[in-house]
Design a protein around this motif. Sequence first.
Motif, PDB file in Angstrom:
ATOM      1  N   THR A 121      46.679  30.848  -7.017  1.00 52.32           N
ATOM      2  CA  THR A 121      46.370  32.244  -6.711  1.00 52.32           C
ATOM      3  C   THR A 121      47.533  32.826  -5.918  1.00 52.32           C
ATOM      4  O   THR A 121      48.389  32.094  -5.407  1.00 52.32           O
ATOM      5  N   LYS A 122      47.529  34.138  -5.798  1.00 55.15           N
ATOM      6  CA  LYS A 122      48.573  34.811  -5.019  1.00 55.15           C
ATOM      7  C   LYS A 122      48.510  34.371  -3.560  1.00 55.15           C
ATOM      8  O   LYS A 122      49.537  34.167  -2.915  1.00 55.15           O
ATOM      9  N   THR A 123      47.318  34.178  -3.040  1.00 54.35           N
ATOM     10  CA  THR A 123      47.150  33.724  -1.652  1.00 54.35           C
ATOM     11  C   THR A 123      47.734  32.331  -1.468  1.00 54.35           C
ATOM     12  O   THR A 123      48.439  32.069  -0.485  1.00 54.35           O
ATOM     13  N   GLU A 124      47.464  31.435  -2.411  1.00 51.46           N
ATOM     14  CA  GLU A 124      48.021  30.074  -2.317  1.00 51.46           C
ATOM     15  C   GLU A 124      49.546  30.103  -2.372  1.00 51.46           C
ATOM     16  O   GLU A 124      50.217  29.379  -1.630  1.00 51.46           O
ATOM     17  N   ARG A 125      50.091  30.951  -3.234  1.00 53.02           N
ATOM     18  CA  ARG A 125      51.548  31.069  -3.311  1.00 53.02           C
ATOM     19  C   ARG A 125      52.115  31.593  -2.001  1.00 53.02           C
ATOM     20  O   ARG A 125      53.122  31.098  -1.495  1.00 53.02           O
ATOM     21  N   ASN A 126      51.470  32.589  -1.418  1.00 51.78           N
ATOM     22  CA  ASN A 126      51.936  33.148  -0.150  1.00 51.78           C
ATOM     23  C   ASN A 126      51.882  32.112   0.969  1.00 51.78           C
ATOM     24  O   ASN A 126      52.781  32.050   1.811  1.00 51.78           O
ATOM     25  N   VAL A 127      50.831  31.288   0.999  1.00 48.96           N
ATOM     26  CA  VAL A 127      50.732  30.227   2.010  1.00 48.96           C
ATOM     27  C   VAL A 127      51.845  29.204   1.808  1.00 48.96           C
ATOM     28  O   VAL A 127      52.516  28.798   2.769  1.00 48.96           O
ATOM     29  N   ASP A 128      52.062  28.794   0.557  1.00 47.01           N
ATOM     30  CA  ASP A 128      53.148  27.844   0.271  1.00 47.01           C
ATOM     31  C   ASP A 128      54.503  28.431   0.666  1.00 47.01           C
ATOM     32  O   ASP A 128      55.339  27.741   1.259  1.00 47.01           O
TER      33      ASP A 128
END
Length: 144
Positions: A29-36
Motif C-alpha cells: 500500500t502507499k502507507t507501507e511504501r511511505n513507512v519503508d
Amino acid sequence: MKHPIITGLILMALGSCTEFSTLYQVGKTKTERNVDQAQCNRFAADNYPPRIVTEWWPIYDSKGRVVSRRAEQYDTNEGPRYTAARNCMTERGYERVSIPYCKDEQLAGRNYAKVEVAPELGPSICGLRTEGGGRVLVDLSKPL
C-alpha cells in the motif's frame, strides 16, 4: 537553428506529462511504501549525516586582482545519503517504474475507484492526478 532546440524542449515537457516515475512493489500500500521510505531515509541519515563544507572562491576586478571572496557551502554526504536510501529501498524489493497517466479517451466519462494495494502493472493500470497535487492508481478494467 533554434527551432529544433525549442521543439525538443517542448516535446520533453509534454513527454513528462504523460507518465510519472515512482518506487513500486507489487502488493504494497502507499502507507507501507511511505513507512519503508522513512525507515530507509533514517538509515541513510544515520550513516551519512550532513557534512557541510565551505569553500571560498575569489572575486576578481577588471584588472585580474582579487578584491573579495564568496563562500559556497555544500553537503559532501548528500550523494552517499541518497544512494544509501535508494539501495535500502531496492533491498526491500522496490524498483523504480514509470506509470502512464490515464488519457481522457481511456476514462470516457466513467468513474474508477483508486487502487489501494499496488497491482501487477499492465496496460489497464494508469495514474490520475488528485486535486491536492498527488496521484492515485486506477484499474481501467474495473469501472464503478
